[in-house]
Scaffold this motif. Structure first.
Motif, short mmCIF file in Angstrom:
data_model
loop_
_atom_site.label_atom_id
_atom_site.label_comp_id
_atom_site.label_asym_id
_atom_site.label_seq_id
_atom_site.Cartn_x
_atom_site.Cartn_y
_atom_site.Cartn_z
N LEU A 142 0.36 -1.71 2.56
CA LEU A 142 -0.97 -2.28 2.75
C LEU A 142 -1.92 -1.80 1.66
O LEU A 142 -1.98 -0.62 1.34
N GLU A 143 -2.66 -2.76 1.11
CA GLU A 143 -3.77 -2.47 0.21
C GLU A 143 -5.00 -3.14 0.82
O GLU A 143 -5.11 -4.36 0.80
N GLY A 144 -5.90 -2.34 1.38
CA GLY A 144 -7.08 -2.92 2.01
C GLY A 144 -7.14 -2.57 3.48
O GLY A 144 -6.95 -1.42 3.87
N GLU A 145 -7.38 -3.59 4.33
CA GLU A 145 -7.55 -3.34 5.76
C GLU A 145 -6.85 -4.41 6.58
O GLU A 145 -6.89 -5.59 6.25
N ALA A 146 -6.22 -3.97 7.68
CA ALA A 146 -5.51 -4.90 8.55
C ALA A 146 -5.42 -4.35 9.96
O ALA A 146 -5.36 -3.12 10.17
N VAL A 158 3.53 1.59 8.13
CA VAL A 158 2.54 1.01 7.21
C VAL A 158 2.31 2.04 6.11
O VAL A 158 1.80 3.14 6.36
N ASN A 159 2.70 1.70 4.89
CA ASN A 159 2.56 2.61 3.77
C ASN A 159 1.31 2.29 2.96
O ASN A 159 1.08 1.14 2.59
N THR A 160 0.50 3.32 2.69
CA THR A 160 -0.68 3.18 1.85
C THR A 160 -0.68 4.30 0.82
O THR A 160 0.12 5.24 0.91
N THR A 161 -1.58 4.23 -0.13
CA THR A 161 -1.66 5.28 -1.15
C THR A 161 -2.19 6.59 -0.58
O THR A 161 -2.01 7.64 -1.19
N ASP A 162 -2.84 6.55 0.60
CA ASP A 162 -3.43 7.76 1.18
C ASP A 162 -2.62 8.34 2.33
O ASP A 162 -2.87 9.47 2.75
N LYS A 175 -7.33 1.03 7.46
CA LYS A 175 -8.24 0.68 6.36
C LYS A 175 -8.02 1.65 5.21
O LYS A 175 -8.21 2.86 5.37
N GLN A 176 -7.61 1.12 4.08
CA GLN A 176 -7.38 1.94 2.90
C GLN A 176 -8.14 1.31 1.73
O GLN A 176 -7.77 0.27 1.20
N ARG A 177 -9.24 1.95 1.37
CA ARG A 177 -10.06 1.49 0.25
C ARG A 177 -10.25 2.67 -0.71
O ARG A 177 -9.77 3.78 -0.46
N PHE A 181 -10.01 6.26 3.79
CA PHE A 181 -8.79 5.97 4.54
C PHE A 181 -9.07 6.21 6.01
O PHE A 181 -9.56 7.27 6.41
N GLU A 182 -8.76 5.19 6.83
CA GLU A 182 -9.06 5.30 8.26
C GLU A 182 -7.99 4.59 9.08
O GLU A 182 -7.59 3.48 8.76
N VAL A 183 -7.57 5.25 10.14
CA VAL A 183 -6.60 4.67 11.07
C VAL A 183 -7.18 4.81 12.47
O VAL A 183 -7.53 5.92 12.90
#
Length: 304
Positions: A142-146, A158-162, A175-177, A181-183
């Motif tokens: 994921l890049e962004g929010e979903a 769900v893999n993100t950079t953070d 949400k990864q911006r 970073f928020e879950v």
């Protein structure tokens, strides 16, 4: 030799009429006529009978035999290897490519994953996964929010950079911006791994990082994220993050003049009306704004 002497005599005009008729029966007479024609139209040098004869002889040489190359074992091996490479490349090109869903500014998108899990993608976001491997490994990037409504089954990642978010089956938002970073878990249990540390989030709990620093977040009883109701909500969030979200929901560019963008904002803005959204942000923070085309400039009260 007799034929060659007759040709030389013809080129020099020394043949009798009977000898000429006999020469005309030759298969090469047409070629001889062309030689004679071009020679007669050249002023100098005069026709070289010996050279003309050599040309005639060259034209009448037996055609070269077509070469036939045998296809040996090494050649067959090379062809087979090339065919294997071609088929392998085609297989991976067709089957191993990733599937992606992406949204633009002010756009959301809802879609189903191969296991019928549902994803709602917020504005300016992207999800990528390998459909061919999905049955064995439910994992995506994921890049962004979903927002996810995951069907029960094996681990869903769900893999993100953070960080990495893992669940078995639940409802949650990621949400990864940039610098954020928020879950948030809305149902079930969510596992968040960041820098080798894993945190469990039950329903109502949120994990948040701002500028790579963990922030405390009040518990919530919301059933899903506010952006799914076309509204962005914030609880003590730096203004620069609020501005970034506003730009993702409206096709505008926001600049600031003398404004502290690190100040915290608590509130929300609608995705349906730009003016109301701008007022909802600037008034609580005692800011003013002005429009210059698609650019919005935030400035402090009393500053023109």
């Amino acid at each position: 030799m007799k034929k060659e002497k007759e040709i030389l005599k013809w080129l020099n005009g020394d043949l009798s009429s009977e000898e000429i008729e006999d020469l005309k029966k030759s298969e090469s007479f047409e070629t001889l006529e062309k030689i004679a024609h071009y020679a007669s139209n050249m002023e100098t040098p005069k026709v070289d009978a010996e050279a003309a004869l050599d040309q005639f002889k060259a034209r009448n040489k037996t055609k070269k035999e077509t070469k036939v190359r045998s296809l040996n074992f090494k050649t067959l091996y090379g062809v087979a290897a090339a065919l294997v490479v071609l088929l392998t490349s085609a297989y991976f090109l067709f089957y191993a490519t990733s599937t992606s869903f992406e949204t633009q500014i002010a756009q959301t998108k809802t879609f189903q994953l191969p296991d019928d899990s549902e994803v709602v993608l917020n504005a300016s976001s992207k999800i990528t996964y390998n459909e061919r491997k999905w049955a064995k490994k439910r994992a995506l990037t994921l890049e962004g929010e979903a927002y996810f409504q995951v069907k029960k089954g094996q681990t869903f990642s769900v893999n993100t950079t953070d960080g990495i978010v893992k669940v078995l089956g639940t409802h949650f938002n990621v949400k990864q911006r940039k610098n954020y970073f928020e879950v948030s878990c809305f149902e079930g249990l969510v596992s968040v791994t960041h820098k080798n540390e894993t945190i469990k989030l039950p329903a109502g709990k949120t994990f948040r990082l701002i500028n790579d620093t963990m922030e405390a977040v009040a518990e919530s009883n919301a059933e899903n994220p506010s952006w799914m109701q076309q509204e962005s909500s914030f609880d003590r969030i730096p203004l620069d993050q609020v501005i970034a979200e506003l730009q993702r929901q409206y096709d505008i560019k926001i600049k600031t003049e003398g404004v502290d963008t690190s100040k915290l904002f608590t509130g929300s803005f609608t995705h349906k009306d730009k003016k109301i959204a701008l007022d909802a942000i600037t008034i609580p923070l005692k800011l003013s704004y002005k429009l210059e085309g698609k650019t919005v400039i935030f400035y402090n009260y009393g500053v023109k």
